[in-house]
Design a protein around this motif. Structure first.
Motif, short mmCIF file in Angstrom:
data_model
loop_
_atom_site.label_atom_id
_atom_site.label_comp_id
_atom_site.label_asym_id
_atom_site.label_seq_id
_atom_site.Cartn_x
_atom_site.Cartn_y
_atom_site.Cartn_z
N TRP A 26 0.92 -1.41 0.00
CA TRP A 26 -0.04 -0.08 0.01
C TRP A 26 0.92 1.37 -0.01
O TRP A 26 0.51 2.30 -0.62
CB TRP A 26 -0.98 0.09 1.35
N ARG A 55 -6.24 -0.16 -6.55
CA ARG A 55 -6.19 0.44 -5.28
C ARG A 55 -5.60 1.93 -6.04
O ARG A 55 -6.01 3.04 -5.49
CB ARG A 55 -5.15 0.12 -4.47
N TYR A 59 -2.98 -3.82 -6.38
CA TYR A 59 -2.64 -2.16 -6.25
C TYR A 59 -2.80 -1.43 -7.48
O TYR A 59 -2.74 -0.32 -7.37
CB TYR A 59 -1.04 -2.32 -5.78
N TYR A 99 -6.80 -4.61 1.17
CA TYR A 99 -6.26 -3.26 0.70
C TYR A 99 -7.00 -2.54 -0.18
O TYR A 99 -7.11 -1.34 -0.54
CB TYR A 99 -4.80 -3.50 0.21
N ASP A 116 0.25 4.16 -2.84
CA ASP A 116 -0.34 5.49 -2.29
C ASP A 116 0.51 6.60 -2.11
O ASP A 116 0.12 7.63 -2.16
CB ASP A 116 -0.94 5.29 -0.77
#
Length: 215
Positions: A88, A123, A120, A155, A92
């Motif tokens: 993460w 995400r 991811y 996640y 991010d």
């Protein structure tokens, strides 16, 4: 640049990355290093050398991509790199500056990433909508798109909750309809409320109301 105490602390925050793959370099140092590399060296060999072994190599790769001024060049590099992201924090922390001047193209790209089944990549797409399309570029249809994401992956569910908690802080009157109608699964619904109640950007009255909407 290694800081072993920082490594020991930070590696606990990224459980999807084995500690042996964490060197322990603080982010400001790594960002500074990435700027030096881009300024003085040809980084193409490094960018093509995937997958990387160390966590910091992935972050360095991300910071180099952030420096790309051309939107198409940047997103092409992202499409190659994002499938290799395995945590993460790298996901991010990746915030390309060229995104801010290319909102029209960016919306389509974010929706493209959201459709990807890799944790991811998806995400990252949700994060793009959260960071760039909840203020003056707000579009209500994105709320519906994110609310329809189905995943058992922690996640992804956490990012959906973070997205809606942020939406409640910025576009409360519209976003609260998602909560009132219980569109999200129970866990994400309650996590959204929890994160919203913890936010300083939401009024006490709004927080009290949200608490009544818990499953």
């Amino acid at each position: 640049m290694q800081d072993t105490a920082y490594r020991d602390f930070h590696s606990r925050l990224i459980p999807t990355v084995d500690k042996s793959r964490v060197i322990g370099v603080r982010t400001p140092q790594l960002r500074k290093f990435s700027k030096e590399l881009v300024k003085h060296f040809d980084v193409s060999a490094f960018l093509s050398d995937l997958p990387h072994y160390f966590y910091e190599e992935n972050n360095l790769h991300a910071f180099i991509i952030e420096s790309f001024h051309d939107f198409d060049t940047c997103t092409a590099a992202l499409d190659i790199f994002l499938p290799y992201v395995d945590n993460w924090a790298t996901c991010d922390g990746l915030r390309p500056k060229c995104f801010y001047k290319n909102s029209d193209k960016l919306a389509d790209k974010a929706l493209f990433w959201i459709k990807d089944e890799r944790t991811y990549v998806k995400r990252f797409g949700i994060g793009v909508l959260m960071n760039h399309f909840l203020d003056d570029k707000f579009d209500e249809r994105f709320l519906k798109i994110v609310s329809q994401i189905e995943s058992d992956e922690y996640y992804i569910k956490m990012m959906v909750a973070w997205y809606f908690a942020t939406a409640l802080a910025k576009q409360f009157d519209v976003s609260v309809l998602i909560i009132e109608n219980r569109i999200l699964d129970r866990w994400t619904h309650n996590k959204t409320i929890q994160k919203a109640v913890e936010s300083y950007r939401i009024t006490k009255e709004q927080k009290d109301y949200l608490k009544t909407l818990k499953y």
